[in-house]
Design a protein around this motif. Sequence first.
Motif, short mmCIF file in Angstrom:
data_model
loop_
_atom_site.label_atom_id
_atom_site.label_comp_id
_atom_site.label_asym_id
_atom_site.label_seq_id
_atom_site.Cartn_x
_atom_site.Cartn_y
_atom_site.Cartn_z
N THR A 66 68.18 7.60 113.51
CA THR A 66 68.62 7.65 112.12
C THR A 66 67.68 6.87 111.21
O THR A 66 67.34 7.33 110.11
N SER A 67 67.22 5.73 111.66
CA SER A 67 66.29 4.93 110.86
C SER A 67 64.98 5.68 110.64
O SER A 67 64.46 5.71 109.52
N THR A 70 65.57 8.59 108.25
CA THR A 70 65.74 8.12 106.87
C THR A 70 64.40 7.78 106.25
O THR A 70 64.12 8.15 105.10
N SER A 73 62.67 10.98 105.40
CA SER A 73 63.25 11.60 104.21
C SER A 73 62.78 10.91 102.93
O SER A 73 62.47 11.58 101.94
N TYR A 84 64.35 3.66 96.21
CA TYR A 84 64.71 3.71 97.62
C TYR A 84 64.15 2.54 98.43
O TYR A 84 64.26 2.53 99.65
N ASN A 91 65.88 0.11 106.85
CA ASN A 91 65.59 0.92 108.04
C ASN A 91 64.36 0.42 108.79
O ASN A 91 64.31 0.50 110.01
#
Length: 132
Positions: A66-67, A70, A73, A84, A91
């Motif tokens: 997931t990190s 992210t 992204s 961000y 992350n």
Amino acid sequence: MKIVFASTPSQEQEICELVRYIYSNIFPLYFTDEEIFQFEQLKVLHTSGKHVEDFSTLKDAFQVMTSIQTIISILEASPLDEQYAALFDKNVANLQEFGLFFPFELEQFIEAKSLKNTILSIYTKADNELLI
């Protein structure tokens, strides 16, 4: 007694594929081939057997995946925005907790994007391949 679920080989493979994606799709957008080569030498996001042990539980493997996703992204967002930065830093810190070396801040990518003007890189995946 505590029961934990071990990460699966497919999760470990997915983590390696995400790292390859960063090297072939993300880094060439921001850095030169020489810089990317240096990242390889510095073992940026290098996943060895020791690292796999660090995220050997199902939960840990999902956190790492997931990190990385992210970060991908955020770096693929257009335009790359400073809003961000906190999410990016969180992350990156999460990856570092699991022993993955990722020594970047979002601002470095913002600056690198403005300086990078070539789109050809030996690290990018070929759009087509010719078998001889």
